[in-house]
Design a protein around this motif. Structure first.
Motif, short mmCIF file in Angstrom:
data_model
loop_
_atom_site.label_atom_id
_atom_site.label_comp_id
_atom_site.label_asym_id
_atom_site.label_seq_id
_atom_site.Cartn_x
_atom_site.Cartn_y
_atom_site.Cartn_z
N ARG A 1 57.36 46.54 30.22
CA ARG A 1 56.24 47.43 30.46
C ARG A 1 55.99 47.18 32.00
NH1 ARG A 1 53.55 51.98 28.33
NH2 ARG A 1 51.36 52.07 28.96
N GLY A 2 55.45 46.19 32.31
CA GLY A 2 55.04 46.00 33.57
C GLY A 2 56.22 45.80 34.65
N LEU B 1 54.14 44.17 45.14
CA LEU B 1 54.01 45.44 44.12
C LEU B 1 54.14 45.23 42.71
CD1 LEU B 1 54.94 48.31 46.61
CD2 LEU B 1 52.88 47.90 45.77
N GLY B 2 55.51 44.33 42.53
CA GLY B 2 55.77 43.95 41.06
C GLY B 2 54.67 43.35 40.00
N PRO B 3 54.05 42.47 40.52
CA PRO B 3 52.80 41.84 39.84
C PRO B 3 51.69 42.62 39.92
CG PRO B 3 54.19 40.33 41.32
CD PRO B 3 54.74 41.38 41.68
N LEU B 4 51.41 43.32 40.95
CA LEU B 4 50.31 43.95 41.25
C LEU B 4 50.29 45.39 40.33
CD1 LEU B 4 47.53 44.85 42.54
CD2 LEU B 4 48.76 45.99 44.49
N ALA B 5 51.42 46.24 40.26
CA ALA B 5 51.60 47.28 39.40
C ALA B 5 51.46 46.74 38.08
CB ALA B 5 52.81 47.78 39.74
N ALA B 6 52.12 45.80 37.77
CA ALA B 6 52.17 45.03 36.37
C ALA B 6 50.75 44.85 35.63
CB ALA B 6 53.07 44.22 36.01
N TRP B 7 50.00 44.19 36.56
CA TRP B 7 48.42 43.50 36.37
C TRP B 7 47.64 44.56 36.15
CZ3 TRP B 7 43.63 43.96 38.65
CH2 TRP B 7 42.70 43.13 37.97
N THR B 8 47.88 45.62 37.07
CA THR B 8 46.74 46.79 36.94
C THR B 8 47.31 47.77 35.56
OG1 THR B 8 48.16 48.13 38.52
CG2 THR B 8 46.37 46.89 39.37
N MET B 9 48.33 47.93 35.44
CA MET B 9 48.97 48.64 34.18
C MET B 9 48.42 47.84 32.85
SD MET B 9 50.96 51.47 33.17
CE MET B 9 49.39 51.54 32.15
N LYS B 10 48.43 46.54 32.93
CA LYS B 10 47.93 45.89 31.76
C LYS B 10 46.39 46.06 31.67
CE LYS B 10 47.86 40.88 29.94
NZ LYS B 10 48.25 39.64 30.20
N TRP B 11 45.79 46.25 32.77
CA TRP B 11 44.42 46.37 32.61
C TRP B 11 43.85 47.77 32.32
CZ3 TRP B 11 41.32 49.73 35.63
CH2 TRP B 11 39.91 49.39 35.63
N LEU B 12 44.77 48.72 32.72
CA LEU B 12 44.53 50.03 32.13
C LEU B 12 44.64 50.24 30.80
CD1 LEU B 12 46.05 52.04 34.98
CD2 LEU B 12 43.56 51.94 34.50
N ASP B 13 45.77 49.50 30.28
CA ASP B 13 46.08 49.65 28.80
C ASP B 13 44.89 49.11 27.74
OD1 ASP B 13 48.58 50.93 29.08
OD2 ASP B 13 49.65 49.13 29.03
N SER C 1 51.06 57.05 30.25
CA SER C 1 50.29 56.41 31.10
C SER C 1 50.94 55.65 32.04
CB SER C 1 49.32 55.58 30.10
OG SER C 1 50.11 54.54 29.47
N ALA C 2 52.13 55.04 31.55
CA ALA C 2 53.02 54.10 32.60
C ALA C 2 53.76 55.12 33.44
CB ALA C 2 54.06 53.48 31.63
N GLY C 3 54.08 56.21 33.33
CA GLY C 3 54.71 57.23 34.12
C GLY C 3 53.59 57.68 35.10
N ILE C 4 52.61 57.81 34.59
CA ILE C 4 51.67 58.49 35.58
C ILE C 4 51.04 57.14 36.61
CG2 ILE C 4 48.98 59.24 35.81
CD1 ILE C 4 49.61 60.75 33.28
N TRP C 5 51.16 56.27 35.88
CA TRP C 5 50.53 54.82 36.98
C TRP C 5 51.40 54.38 37.60
CZ3 TRP C 5 46.11 53.81 38.58
CH2 TRP C 5 45.82 52.46 39.37
N GLY C 6 52.70 54.65 37.29
CA GLY C 6 54.04 54.37 38.27
C GLY C 6 54.02 55.12 39.42
N PHE C 7 53.92 56.47 38.98
CA PHE C 7 53.84 57.47 40.14
C PHE C 7 52.69 56.94 41.37
CE2 PHE C 7 50.74 60.94 41.37
CZ PHE C 7 51.57 61.56 42.41
N VAL C 8 51.35 56.82 40.84
CA VAL C 8 50.08 56.04 41.52
C VAL C 8 50.52 55.08 42.38
CG1 VAL C 8 47.87 55.23 41.52
CG2 VAL C 8 48.36 57.24 40.27
N MET C 9 51.14 53.98 41.76
CA MET C 9 51.57 52.76 42.31
C MET C 9 52.66 52.95 43.38
SD MET C 9 49.31 50.52 41.69
CE MET C 9 50.17 49.07 42.48
N ALA C 10 53.74 54.07 43.13
CA ALA C 10 54.72 54.30 44.10
C ALA C 10 54.09 54.95 45.53
CB ALA C 10 55.74 55.26 43.47
N VAL C 11 53.10 55.86 45.21
CA VAL C 11 52.32 56.30 46.41
C VAL C 11 51.53 55.01 47.09
CG1 VAL C 11 50.34 57.99 47.13
CG2 VAL C 11 51.98 58.49 45.24
N VAL C 12 50.85 54.06 46.41
CA VAL C 12 50.39 53.20 47.21
C VAL C 12 51.47 52.11 47.79
CG1 VAL C 12 49.36 50.88 46.89
CG2 VAL C 12 48.61 53.07 45.30
N GLY C 13 52.74 52.01 47.15
CA GLY C 13 53.70 51.29 47.97
C GLY C 13 54.00 52.31 49.24
#
Length: 517
Positions: A85-86, A130-142, A161-173
């Motif tokens: 998932r991360g 971004l790899g670790p950051l996106a995964a860590w924030t996804m884990k925290w949200l879950d 939730s993973a799709g939406i957060w992936g979208f958010v982190m893609a914008v951050v990236g």
């Protein structure tokens, strides 16, 4: 044998934190080395200056390094933090950074003349962020809605939730991370270009060689040199940066000096270590030799500087990272037309290190012999000689050896006992491959010869250690980090990966537990 209980002191310090950071970077890069090698083969054969140019197949080279490699690194970093998932969310975020970087480059190029356009910046550093950051924030949200989702809606929530957060982190990236990484890469590239233009690139050995023997090399190699080298190789077909850390010359030069001018156990083990380091690419085997006499780091620096200077003058470079850093991997990745320079750089760096190290060892030989005469090392050597003369080992001699080793453990004090039955022995190192695999193989054979059948011996990266480990064996510089990962395990420090007396002590401890059943 130096063991520590769960209550033992856990020293730290900046060195341990940098090692841990380097290990995490290495954990993202090392599993993807096969992909780097594949890209290097495509580059070697099919680009315009390759061995067999092929315009059609050469179209793979650009997308491979610009898209596939960063996304693989982002996925690996994310999966290290939060599994598949991360990894998926980390990959989405990484793609956002790639697209954002391309847009920034296009905007700048629109203001530049056609003959002075900027090239692509490959998002390796962005992926490692971004790899670790996106995964860590996804884990925290879950964790926020864990156990609160109504039955039957778990999959729906997980997917969206993973799709939406992936979208958010893609914008951050796409925006801040792409801008940040482009700036970092431009600054680092300018610094390297300045070092090359001013003929100061050999000075990097002053940092790299000491960092290697302190197990800090991964932070430099995978955090800086590999991303810069890959970007340079994508444009020029090769890069000298791949040789700054991977050159096996200084290490084999040091080990050869110990082979001819060392004393005691160091001299006995140096030839085998030289073979493993030079042909196997496991550089960790020479680190303890340098640490036992730190002034020898000067010989390594001089050898490293010699190798870099030779490659600068003669055009030595590699197409892709040489991993592991063996002479075989170096030659396989050598750029066409650069073989003479690369081979000469390895030979000269080994010769310089050997010469300086030999002078140091010869100058201190008398003092070292006197020190060894009253040290635990000499005591252990005498026990080994007695066992050899006797033709077999004995419990009394084994106990003597254990006593000497305990005293040699340093500030840790006497060994602390453990009631924990040892079923799972783990040999851990930085990346969980080279040196740990070698040590595990040696110990596994010793346990097998001792007739012990119900004990497993495996090798892992320190970051992958878990509570299943009953006894953990690490190089002395890495024991603090291993203890932090598994505080309840018994920890054993070794200096010599190939033939440490600690291995025999571990076997004796396990045998004693079996006999007490």
């Amino acid at each position: 044998m130096t063991t520590t209980s769960a209550e033992a002191k856990r020293p730290g310090g900046s060195r341990v934190h940098v090692q841990r950071f380097g290990t995490f970077l290495s954990g993202m890069i090392m599993p993807n080395i096969p992909a780097l090698i594949a890209w290097g083969i495509f580059t070697a054969f099919f680009i315009g200056v390759g061995w067999t140019p092929n315009a059609d197949l050469a179209t793979i080279v650009g997308p491979f390094i610009h898209y596939l490699l960063p996304i693989l690194i982002g996925y690996t970093g994310g999966s290290m933090v939060y599994g598949i998932r991360g990894g998926v969310v980390g990959s989405i975020a990484t793609f956002g950074a790639i697209a954002g970087s391309d847009l920034l480059i296009a905007q700048v190029n629109a203001t530049l003349p056609e003959d002075n356009q900027l090239g692509q910046i490959h998002m390796f550093i962005g992926a490692m962020i971004l790899g670790p950051l996106a995964a860590w924030t996804m884990k925290w949200l879950d964790s926020l809605w864990e156990g609160k989702v109504k039955a039957g809606f778990e999959m729906l929530v997980n997917m969206f939730s993973a799709g939406i957060w992936g979208f958010v982190m893609a914008v951050v990236g796409f925006y801040p991370v792409a801008w940040l990484v482009n700036g970092i890469m431009n600054a680092l590239s300018s610094a390297v270009s300045w070092l090359v233009e001013t003929n100061l690139l050999p000075l990097t050995s002053i940092i790299i060689e000491p960092a290697k023997v302190l197990f800090l090399n991964n932070a430099i190699n995978h955090g800086v040199l590999t991303p810069l080298g890959l970007s340079e190789a994508a444009e020029d077909g090769s890069s000298i940066l791949f040789l700054l850390e991977a050159n096996p010359g200084p290490g084999v030069g040091l080990l050869l000096a110990f082979t001819f001018f060392g004393i005691g156990a160091a001299r006995a083990s140096a030839p085998g270590a030289a073979v493993i380091q030079f042909f196997g690419g496991i550089h960790e085997v020479y680190f303890p030799f340098a640490l036992m006499k730190p002034i020898l780091i000067l010989a390594l620096i001089a050898g490293g500087m010699t190798g870099v200077t030779t490659n600068m003058l003669l055009g030595g470079a590699l197409r892709a990272p040489a991993a592991p850093g063996s002479i075989i991997a170096v030659l396989l990745q050598t750029a066409p037309g650069a073989y003479f320079a690369v081979i000469l750089s390895v030979l000269l760096s080994a010769a310089v290190t050997f010469t300086i190290a030999a002078v140091i060892l010869r100058a201190s030989r008398k003092r070292d012999l006197e020190a060894m005469a009253v040290s635990d090392d000499a005591f252990g050597a005498a026990i080994t000689q007695t066992e050899a003369a006797k033709g077999k080992s004995s419990d009394a001699l084994a106990n003597l050896r254990g006593g000497a080793a305990t005293q040699a453990g340093g500030s840790g004090g006497p060994a602390t006992g453990t009631m924990r039955e040892i079923k799972n022995v783990v040999f851990a190192c930085d990346a969980g491959m080279g040196s740990s695999a070698m040590g595990a193989s040696v110990l596994r054979n010793k346990i097998k010869k001792a007739g012990i059948e119900d004990v497993t011996v495996v090798n892992k990266a320190i970051a992958a250690l878990d509570s299943s480990a009953d006894l953990v064996i690490t190089q002395g510089q890495l024991t603090d980090r291993a203890r932090h990962q598994t505080p309840d395990a018994v920890h054993v420090s070794v200096d010599n990966f190939m033939n440490s007396p600690r291995y025999d002590e571990v076997v004796d401890l396990i045998k004693a537990q079996h006999e007490d059943r």
